[in-house]
Design a protein around this motif. Structure first.
Motif, PDB file in Angstrom:
ATOM      1  N   GLY A 147       2.194  -9.852  -1.241  1.00 11.77           N
ATOM      2  CA  GLY A 147       1.712  -8.780  -1.938  1.00 11.77           C
ATOM      3  C   GLY A 147       1.726  -8.603  -3.359  1.00 11.77           C
ATOM      4  O   GLY A 147       1.665  -7.305  -3.942  1.00 11.77           O
ATOM      5  N   SER A 181       8.179  -5.722  -6.836  1.00  9.78           N
ATOM      6  CA  SER A 181       7.866  -5.697  -8.119  1.00  9.78           C
ATOM      7  C   SER A 181       8.037  -4.280  -8.659  1.00  9.78           C
ATOM      8  O   SER A 181       8.250  -3.375  -7.949  1.00  9.78           O
ATOM      9  CB  SER A 181       6.221  -6.158  -8.058  1.00  9.78           C
ATOM     10  OG  SER A 181       5.641  -5.101  -6.995  1.00  9.78           O
ATOM     11  N   PHE A 185      -0.698  -7.792   6.336  1.00  7.27           N
ATOM     12  CA  PHE A 185      -0.570  -6.707   7.591  1.00  7.27           C
ATOM     13  C   PHE A 185      -0.564  -7.499   8.787  1.00  7.27           C
ATOM     14  O   PHE A 185      -0.218  -7.242   9.988  1.00  7.27           O
ATOM     15  CB  PHE A 185      -1.296  -5.581   7.516  1.00  7.27           C
ATOM     16  CG  PHE A 185      -1.130  -4.690   6.504  1.00  7.27           C
ATOM     17  CD1 PHE A 185       0.042  -3.937   6.690  1.00  7.27           C
ATOM     18  CD2 PHE A 185      -1.590  -4.651   5.281  1.00  7.27           C
ATOM     19  CE1 PHE A 185       0.514  -2.916   5.368  1.00  7.27           C
ATOM     20  CE2 PHE A 185      -1.257  -3.751   4.266  1.00  7.27           C
ATOM     21  CZ  PHE A 185      -0.283  -3.064   4.270  1.00  7.27           C
ATOM     22  N   GLN A 200       5.325 -10.429 -16.256  1.00 11.17           N
ATOM     23  CA  GLN A 200       6.607  -9.638 -16.413  1.00 11.17           C
ATOM     24  C   GLN A 200       7.228  -9.956 -15.088  1.00 11.17           C
ATOM     25  O   GLN A 200       8.432  -9.657 -15.091  1.00 11.17           O
ATOM     26  CB  GLN A 200       6.372  -8.313 -16.683  1.00 11.17           C
ATOM     27  CG  GLN A 200       5.814  -7.930 -17.895  1.00 11.17           C
ATOM     28  CD  GLN A 200       4.078  -7.973 -17.759  1.00 11.17           C
ATOM     29  OE1 GLN A 200       3.595  -8.249 -17.225  1.00 11.17           O
ATOM     30  NE2 GLN A 200       3.539  -7.669 -19.129  1.00 11.17           N
ATOM     31  N   LYS A 243       0.635  -1.213  -0.029  1.00 14.82           N
ATOM     32  CA  LYS A 243      -0.077   0.025   0.054  1.00 14.82           C
ATOM     33  C   LYS A 243       0.889   1.227   0.157  1.00 14.82           C
ATOM     34  O   LYS A 243       0.462   2.280  -0.704  1.00 14.82           O
ATOM     35  CB  LYS A 243      -1.015   0.337   1.206  1.00 14.82           C
ATOM     36  CG  LYS A 243      -1.795  -1.271   1.308  1.00 14.82           C
ATOM     37  CD  LYS A 243      -3.244  -0.884   0.988  1.00 14.82           C
ATOM     38  CE  LYS A 243      -4.197  -2.062   1.041  1.00 14.82           C
ATOM     39  NZ  LYS A 243      -3.910  -3.405   0.498  1.00 14.82           N
ATOM     40  N   PRO A 301       5.864  -1.817  -9.679  1.00 16.33           N
ATOM     41  CA  PRO A 301       5.288  -0.567  -9.211  1.00 16.33           C
ATOM     42  C   PRO A 301       5.784   0.013  -8.028  1.00 16.33           C
ATOM     43  O   PRO A 301       6.029   1.239  -7.714  1.00 16.33           O
ATOM     44  CB  PRO A 301       3.754  -0.910  -8.762  1.00 16.33           C
ATOM     45  CG  PRO A 301       3.542  -2.249  -9.524  1.00 16.33           C
ATOM     46  CD  PRO A 301       4.864  -2.802  -9.876  1.00 16.33           C
ATOM     47  N   GLN A 316      14.301  -4.101  -8.405  1.00 14.59           N
ATOM     48  CA  GLN A 316      13.347  -4.658  -9.104  1.00 14.59           C
ATOM     49  C   GLN A 316      13.361  -6.283  -9.812  1.00 14.59           C
ATOM     50  O   GLN A 316      14.609  -6.342 -10.239  1.00 14.59           O
ATOM     51  CB  GLN A 316      12.841  -3.895 -10.060  1.00 14.59           C
ATOM     52  CG  GLN A 316      11.597  -4.117 -11.230  1.00 14.59           C
ATOM     53  CD  GLN A 316      11.317  -3.338 -12.033  1.00 14.59           C
ATOM     54  OE1 GLN A 316      11.467  -1.996 -12.013  1.00 14.59           O
ATOM     55  NE2 GLN A 316      10.945  -3.696 -13.492  1.00 14.59           N
ATOM     56  N   GLY A 318      -4.260 -14.416   2.722  1.00 16.40           N
ATOM     57  CA  GLY A 318      -4.739 -13.741   3.973  1.00 16.40           C
ATOM     58  C   GLY A 318      -4.162 -12.298   3.592  1.00 16.40           C
ATOM     59  O   GLY A 318      -3.425 -11.946   2.802  1.00 16.40           O
ATOM     60  N   GLY A 362       1.518 -11.493  -9.274  1.00 13.37           N
ATOM     61  CA  GLY A 362       2.178 -12.652 -10.115  1.00 13.37           C
ATOM     62  C   GLY A 362       1.948 -12.408 -11.750  1.00 13.37           C
ATOM     63  O   GLY A 362       1.753 -13.391 -12.276  1.00 13.37           O
ATOM     64  N   ALA A 363       1.956 -11.201 -12.131  1.00 13.79           N
ATOM     65  CA  ALA A 363       1.992 -10.731 -13.628  1.00 13.79           C
ATOM     66  C   ALA A 363       3.008 -11.443 -14.284  1.00 13.79           C
ATOM     67  O   ALA A 363       4.128 -11.777 -13.466  1.00 13.79           O
ATOM     68  CB  ALA A 363       1.999  -9.138 -13.651  1.00 13.79           C
ATOM     69  N   SER A 415      10.910  -8.845 -16.051  1.00 11.62           N
ATOM     70  CA  SER A 415      11.511  -8.730 -17.205  1.00 11.62           C
ATOM     71  C   SER A 415      12.199  -7.604 -17.555  1.00 11.62           C
ATOM     72  O   SER A 415      13.025  -7.569 -18.355  1.00 11.62           O
ATOM     73  CB  SER A 415      10.275  -8.907 -18.231  1.00 11.62           C
ATOM     74  OG  SER A 415       9.304  -7.810 -18.032  1.00 11.62           O
ATOM     75  N   LYS A 444      -4.049 -11.731  -0.337  1.00  9.64           N
ATOM     76  CA  LYS A 444      -5.124 -11.993   0.144  1.00  9.64           C
ATOM     77  C   LYS A 444      -6.151 -12.400  -0.958  1.00  9.64           C
ATOM     78  O   LYS A 444      -7.313 -12.812  -0.498  1.00  9.64           O
ATOM     79  CB  LYS A 444      -5.798 -10.731   0.615  1.00  9.64           C
ATOM     80  CG  LYS A 444      -5.958  -9.614  -0.243  1.00  9.64           C
ATOM     81  CD  LYS A 444      -6.677  -8.284   0.596  1.00  9.64           C
ATOM     82  CE  LYS A 444      -6.910  -7.259  -0.597  1.00  9.64           C
ATOM     83  NZ  LYS A 444      -7.164  -5.808   0.121  1.00  9.64           N
ATOM     84  N   ASP A 445      -5.938 -12.530  -2.063  1.00 14.95           N
ATOM     85  CA  ASP A 445      -6.631 -13.026  -3.069  1.00 14.95           C
ATOM     86  C   ASP A 445      -6.492 -14.362  -3.409  1.00 14.95           C
ATOM     87  O   ASP A 445      -5.308 -14.598  -3.986  1.00 14.95           O
ATOM     88  CB  ASP A 445      -6.544 -11.974  -4.187  1.00 14.95           C
ATOM     89  CG  ASP A 445      -7.182 -12.502  -5.672  1.00 14.95           C
ATOM     90  OD1 ASP A 445      -8.118 -13.615  -5.461  1.00 14.95           O
ATOM     91  OD2 ASP A 445      -7.151 -11.796  -6.715  1.00 14.95           O
TER      92      ASP A 445
END
Ligand SMILES: Cc1cc2nc3c(=O)[nH]c(=O)nc-3n(C[C@H](O)[C@H](O)[C@H](O)COP(=O)(O)OP(=O)(O)OC[C@H]3O[C@@H](n4cnc5c(N)ncnc54)[C@H](O)[C@@H]3O)c2cc1C
Length: 328
Positions: free
Chosen positions: A272, A241, A313, A278, A219, A243, A255, A310, A275-276, A258, A294-295
């Motif tokens: 967090g 990653s 945090f 790249q 975040k 971003p 980083q 999960g 898993g794109a 790719s 969490k997804d």
């Protein structure tokens, strides 16, 4: 079978991705049937490096006009080599340079390049990812002429190239041959400028044994101490990653992916990170991958050996506490 492997260098050393491509070549043929190719104006040191690997022989393609890379120079020189030696397969690492000249070289020889290959099965059948990794395509070469293949970074493990008596008759050194192509300056249409100098990297993620990698799930930069504590507890390097680096929360040299570094640690803990594709290409060669997300549907779980679904945090502080306890 006669498999030619074209090695790429940087700063006078063979790039690690080239050794991953050697691991791919071993899926096609035994070491004795593999020829490593180094190309340039001064190739002695590169050839010696290659000769120590499990290959049958090394060919030095040498010409003053190959001093700096040009697509014309490399494709003309390799075309002449392959015409004279008729390989069944030609394997490259899937680098920017290879993307630049290898399709033209394949085309010159009436072939296509099966690019960005992630797997090789008996046949041989080559796997490529389609639609951003949602589908796998299987490809088989047919017809005459060499089958040109480039392999994705991280898809094959470079450390599987250890010369053993089974893979290499003469583990000390493979024979080295010289090949001098006929090149004329008028054939080289580009005039290379000064090579782009990357900033000196102070973090060598490539040789790290443990990596804790953080993604947008964190975040904000103010929450980074959470993952720093986890990396500290595990004695791991901190990575990220794209971003996270784009936002300036961590330096670019951390980083993975790719457009970042390719890593293959014993442990890669992704916190967090969705898993794109790249990102995956930079880390899926890791021995053990642990993902916290969490997804439950996040693509990172498809490559993970262990997954924790999960809120990071809650999970990360609990993990740090347990690791500290275990350490005593
Ligand atoms: C040409 C090109 C080159 C690229 N090169 C790279 C590269 O080298 N490296 C790279 O990484 N990307 C690269 N990208 C970007 C890539 O496509 C993705 O956008 C990027 O990897 C996404 O980063 P992320 O997983 O951190 O963020 P997101 O995709 O936003 O994922 C964040 C994840 O965090 C999870 N999450 C959110 N909150 C929590 C929480 N509280 N607890 C647990 N989980 C949580 C979410 O479920 C989500 O899965 C490149 C893109 C392009 C087009």
């Amino acid at each position: 079978m006669s498999v030619f492997l074209v090695l790429e260098q940087s700063g006078g050393k063979v790039k690690r991705v080239s050794w991953e491509a050697l691991a791919a070549a071993h899926r096609l043929a035994p070491a004795q049937e593999i020829t490593a190719v180094v190309i340039g104006a001064e190739t002695e040191a590169l050839a010696a490096e290659a000769a120590a690997k499990p290959v049958g022989k090394v060919v030095r393609v040498k010409h003053p006009l190959l001093k700096t890379y040009t697509a014309d120079g490399f494709s003309l020189a390799l075309h002449q080599l392959f015409q004279s030696q008729s390989p069944t397969h030609v394997v490259f690492p899937h680098t920017y340079q290879v993307r630049d000249y290898a399709p033209a070289l394949a085309c010159r020889m009436g072939q296509v390049l099966i690019g960005d290959v992630t797997g090789i099965e008996d046949g041989p059948i080559f796997t490529r990812q389609l639609l951003q990794g949602r589908l796998n395509g299987s490809y088989r070469h047919s017809g005459n002429g060499p089958c040109f293949v480039s392999v994705q970074a991280g898809a094959f493990r470079a450390d599987s190239n250890i010369a053993t008596p089974e893979t290499h008759d003469n583990a000390a050194s493979a024979p080295i041959e010289l090949f001098t192509p006929a090149l004329d300056p008028s054939q080289i249409r580009t005039k290379p400028g000064e090579p782009y100098r990357e900033s000196a990297q102070t973090v060598d993620l490539g040789s790290a044994q443990r990596i804790v990698s953080v993604g947008r799930g964190i975040k904000g930069a103010e929450n980074l101490p959470l993952v720093e504590a986890l990396a500290g507890a595990l004695g791991a390097e901190l990575a990220a990653s794209r971003p996270i680096c784009d936002n300036g929360w961590l330096p670019m040299e951390r980083q993975v992916g790719s457009s970042g570094q390719t890593v293959s640690p014993k442990l890669y803990l992704a916190v967090g990170i969705s898993g794109a594709i790249q990102h995956l290409v930079g880390m899926k060669g890791s021995k053990t991958i642990v993902a916290i997300n969490k997804d439950a549907e996040a693509p990172i779980f498809e490559v993970a050996d262990y997954g924790i679904v999960g809120d990071l945090f809650q999970i990360v502080p609990a993990l740090v506490e347990e690791i500290q306890k275990a350490k005593g």
